[in-house]
Design a protein around this motif. Structure first.
Motif, PDB file in Angstrom:
ATOM      1  N   HIS A 184       0.855  -1.194   0.000  1.00  0.00           N
ATOM      2  CA  HIS A 184       0.000   0.000   0.000  1.00  0.00           C
ATOM      3  C   HIS A 184       0.892   1.245   0.000  1.00  0.00           C
ATOM      4  O   HIS A 184       2.120   1.132   0.129  1.00  0.00           O
ATOM      5  N   SER A 186       0.584   3.547   2.219  1.00  0.00           N
ATOM      6  CA  SER A 186       0.626   4.038   3.600  1.00  0.00           C
ATOM      7  C   SER A 186       2.034   4.192   4.196  1.00  0.00           C
ATOM      8  O   SER A 186       2.233   5.052   5.057  1.00  0.00           O
ATOM      9  N   GLN A 189       3.330   7.557   4.922  1.00  0.00           N
ATOM     10  CA  GLN A 189       2.897   8.340   6.090  1.00  0.00           C
ATOM     11  C   GLN A 189       4.076   8.518   7.030  1.00  0.00           C
ATOM     12  O   GLN A 189       4.413   9.635   7.440  1.00  0.00           O
ATOM     13  N   ARG A 210       0.360  -6.796  -4.674  1.00  0.00           N
ATOM     14  CA  ARG A 210      -0.140  -7.817  -3.740  1.00  0.00           C
ATOM     15  C   ARG A 210      -0.005  -9.202  -4.371  1.00  0.00           C
ATOM     16  O   ARG A 210      -0.207  -9.361  -5.569  1.00  0.00           O
ATOM     17  N   GLN A 224      -2.735   3.439  -5.927  1.00  0.00           N
ATOM     18  CA  GLN A 224      -3.446   4.018  -4.791  1.00  0.00           C
ATOM     19  C   GLN A 224      -3.065   5.487  -4.654  1.00  0.00           C
ATOM     20  O   GLN A 224      -2.017   5.912  -5.152  1.00  0.00           O
ATOM     21  N   GLU A 226      -2.624   7.821  -1.314  1.00  0.00           N
ATOM     22  CA  GLU A 226      -2.647   7.923   0.138  1.00  0.00           C
ATOM     23  C   GLU A 226      -2.790   9.394   0.483  1.00  0.00           C
ATOM     24  O   GLU A 226      -2.315  10.254  -0.258  1.00  0.00           O
ATOM     25  N   PHE A 264      -8.387  -0.529  10.498  1.00  0.00           N
ATOM     26  CA  PHE A 264      -7.043  -0.511   9.913  1.00  0.00           C
ATOM     27  C   PHE A 264      -6.108  -0.254  11.085  1.00  0.00           C
ATOM     28  O   PHE A 264      -6.385   0.639  11.896  1.00  0.00           O
ATOM     29  N   PHE A 266      -3.470   1.261  11.573  1.00  0.00           N
ATOM     30  CA  PHE A 266      -2.767   2.542  11.723  1.00  0.00           C
ATOM     31  C   PHE A 266      -3.682   3.723  11.963  1.00  0.00           C
ATOM     32  O   PHE A 266      -3.236   4.871  12.006  1.00  0.00           O
ATOM     33  N   VAL A 267      -4.995   3.474  12.101  1.00  0.00           N
ATOM     34  CA  VAL A 267      -5.918   4.570  12.419  1.00  0.00           C
ATOM     35  C   VAL A 267      -6.850   4.160  13.552  1.00  0.00           C
ATOM     36  O   VAL A 267      -7.129   2.986  13.761  1.00  0.00           O
ATOM     37  N   GLY A 306     -10.695   3.774   2.390  1.00  0.00           N
ATOM     38  CA  GLY A 306     -10.515   3.600   3.819  1.00  0.00           C
ATOM     39  C   GLY A 306      -9.892   4.860   4.379  1.00  0.00           C
ATOM     40  O   GLY A 306      -9.140   5.549   3.697  1.00  0.00           O
ATOM     41  N   ALA A 307     -10.211   5.167   5.643  1.00  0.00           N
ATOM     42  CA  ALA A 307      -9.685   6.391   6.248  1.00  0.00           C
ATOM     43  C   ALA A 307      -9.748   6.279   7.763  1.00  0.00           C
ATOM     44  O   ALA A 307     -10.227   5.282   8.312  1.00  0.00           O
ATOM     45  N   ALA A 329      -5.868  10.201   7.994  1.00  0.00           N
ATOM     46  CA  ALA A 329      -5.235   9.569   6.828  1.00  0.00           C
ATOM     47  C   ALA A 329      -6.313   8.872   6.019  1.00  0.00           C
ATOM     48  O   ALA A 329      -7.383   8.541   6.537  1.00  0.00           O
ATOM     49  N   PHE A 330      -6.004   8.681   4.756  1.00  0.00           N
ATOM     50  CA  PHE A 330      -6.947   7.942   3.904  1.00  0.00           C
ATOM     51  C   PHE A 330      -6.189   7.257   2.778  1.00  0.00           C
ATOM     52  O   PHE A 330      -5.052   7.606   2.475  1.00  0.00           O
ATOM     53  N   GLY A 331      -6.828   6.237   2.220  1.00  0.00           N
ATOM     54  CA  GLY A 331      -6.212   5.539   1.100  1.00  0.00           C
ATOM     55  C   GLY A 331      -7.300   5.161   0.111  1.00  0.00           C
ATOM     56  O   GLY A 331      -8.321   4.598   0.485  1.00  0.00           O
TER      57      GLY A 331
HETATM   58  N1  DAH Z   1      -3.574   1.144   3.271  1.00  0.00           N
HETATM   59  C1  DAH Z   1      -4.935   0.641   3.219  1.00  0.00           C
HETATM   60  C2  DAH Z   1      -5.014  -0.498   2.205  1.00  0.00           C
HETATM   61  O1  DAH Z   1      -4.221  -0.553   1.308  1.00  0.00           O
HETATM   62  C3  DAH Z   1      -5.872   1.742   2.843  1.00  0.00           C
HETATM   63  C4  DAH Z   1      -6.031   2.746   3.917  1.00  0.00           C
HETATM   64  C5  DAH Z   1      -7.017   2.616   4.858  1.00  0.00           C
HETATM   65  C6  DAH Z   1      -5.173   3.825   3.990  1.00  0.00           C
HETATM   66  C7  DAH Z   1      -7.187   3.540   5.872  1.00  0.00           C
HETATM   67  C8  DAH Z   1      -5.314   4.753   5.040  1.00  0.00           C
HETATM   68  C9  DAH Z   1      -6.339   4.602   5.945  1.00  0.00           C
HETATM   69  O2  DAH Z   1      -4.517   5.815   5.152  1.00  0.00           O
HETATM   70  O3  DAH Z   1      -6.480   5.525   6.921  1.00  0.00           O
HETATM   71  O4  DAH Z   1      -5.900  -1.283   2.292  1.00  0.00           O
END
Ligand code: DAH
Length: 361
Positions: A184, A186, A189, A210, A224, A226, A264, A266-267, A306-307, A329-331
């Motif tokens: 990812h 992420s 970050q 993946r 993606q 981020e 997730f 990390f959040v 996702g966030a 954060a979000f992805g």
């Molecule tokens: N890294 C996650 C994935 O690849 C996506 C993601 C979800 C990123 C939540 C984020 C987050 O920054 O807050 O599935």
């Protein structure tokens, strides 16, 4: 010794002969030979005549010199004209033989274009750009440290099962594989937070990988974007407002959004964000019929990313004090956004390299 009248006579004859010879010349070699014979700087006829003037008195020198210059200028301009004439004669010749039809329409050069995923990627990063986010990129070959550890996904933690990972043949001192194709975006970050004092506002477009069997909605590599914002006083309301604005910029001003709890590592809290289905306007079925909407599969909502609020441990690990700073954060998966926007039902089209598909965008 040659006298002035003699030289004038020679010049006069020379002019007539040279012009006649030039007319008779047939090819480029002939032209060059003629040029050297008459206008050659060392031993050309004009040069020789000018040299011969040395012995004349100054009055004669002036008259003879002026004429010599006139003749020289004339020959030079005739030479140029003859070269042009020969060029255009060649051209006419060729076109008459049908080798060159200047009236044929030109061949249209094949114009390239941006891949639909590149276009969507730019659309997404531009949307965040208008909200003050900076664009940064990171490495596609990552370390275990950034891809997992720094995102609160320790070794042997079940959360690692969320990612099907492509490991590299590389081991650390303990003999463990420690490098991979990032699963990812992420990990950026942590890389950004380690190097930037808040306020941080970045989006990270990029390719991720993946270990995954491909099907209509899964590829083993995809793109993606981020996002990360860290500052004093950032709340979940900032997250919602920013992502809401993003959804409207990309999917239209009338879109509504929905946030639901998700996990997730990390959040905290973590969410998934959906938009109301733009195909059926959230109804779940095709207008005026009972047929299920095929975009949202009847639910009226489409998950797009996702966030969450950055986990305090993630801030801490990157040397940012969680008692002072908060962040979100979000992805977002780029292929999914492109599929939704263009009504594409199989992700594999993007990388099948069929120009008939790609040309449509
Ligand atoms: N890294 C996650 C994935 O690849 C996506 C993601 C979800 C990123 C939540 C984020 C987050 O920054 O807050 O599935």
């Amino acid at each position: 010794m040659t006298t002035a009248p003699e030289i004038l006579g020679t010049l006069h004859n020379l002019k007539t002969v040279a012009v006649a010879e030039l007319d008779a010349v047939k090819d480029a070699d002939g032209i060059e030979a003629w040029r050297i014979a008459y206008l050659g700087r060392k031993e050309g006829r004009i040069t020789m005549i000018m040299k011969g003037m040395a012995a004349l008195d100054s009055d004669s020198k002036r008259t003879v010199g002026a004429m010599a210059n006139d003749v020289k200028a004339l020959l030079e301009s005739q030479l140029e004209a003859r070269i042009e004439e020969m060029k255009s004669a060649q051209f006419t010749h060729a076109s008459q033989e049908g080798r060159l039809d200047v009236t044929l329409p030109g061949r249209r050069p094949a114009l390239g274009r941006l891949h639909p995923i590149t276009q969507t990627l730019r659309e997404i990063t531009n949307a965040f750009g208008t909200m003050g986010f900076q664009i940064v990129e990171g490495p596609e070959v990552e370390t275990d440290h950034y891809n997992f550890e720094m995102l609160n996904i320790p070794k042997d933690h079940p959360a690692r099962d969320m990612f099907d990972t492509l490991w590299l043949d590389h081991t650390n001192a303990d003999g463990e594989q420690d490098m991979l194709l990032r699963t990812h975006t992420s990990p950026m970050q942590a890389r950004v937070m380690e190097n930037t004092k808040p306020p941080v506002r970045v989006v990270v477009p990029g390719r991720v990988y993946r270990y995954e069997a491909t099907d209509a909605t899964h590829e083993w590599h995809f793109a993606q974007v981020e996002g990360l914002a860290v500052d004093e006083g950032i709340t979940f309301a900032n997250l919602k407002g920013t992502l809401y604005e993003f959804a409207r910029l990309v999917f239209g001003p009338e879109r509504r959004v929905r946030f639901r709890c998700d996990f997730f590592p990390f959040v905290e809290p973590g969410v998934d964000m959906s938009i109301d289905c733009f195909n059926c306007d959230g109804a779940g079925n095709v207008k005026g019929s009972d047929d299920m909407c095929r975009i949202c599969r009847g639910s009226g909502w489409i998950e797009i990313m996702g966030a969450g609020m950055v986990h305090p441990r993630v801030l801490e690990m990157s040397n940012i004090d969680p008692s002072v700073y908060t962040g979100f954060a979000f992805g977002v998966g780029v292929e999914r956004i492109a599929m939704l926007k263009h009504g594409i039902d199989d992700i594999r089209y993007f990388y099948g390299n069929d120009a008939r598909f790609l040309r449509q965008f």
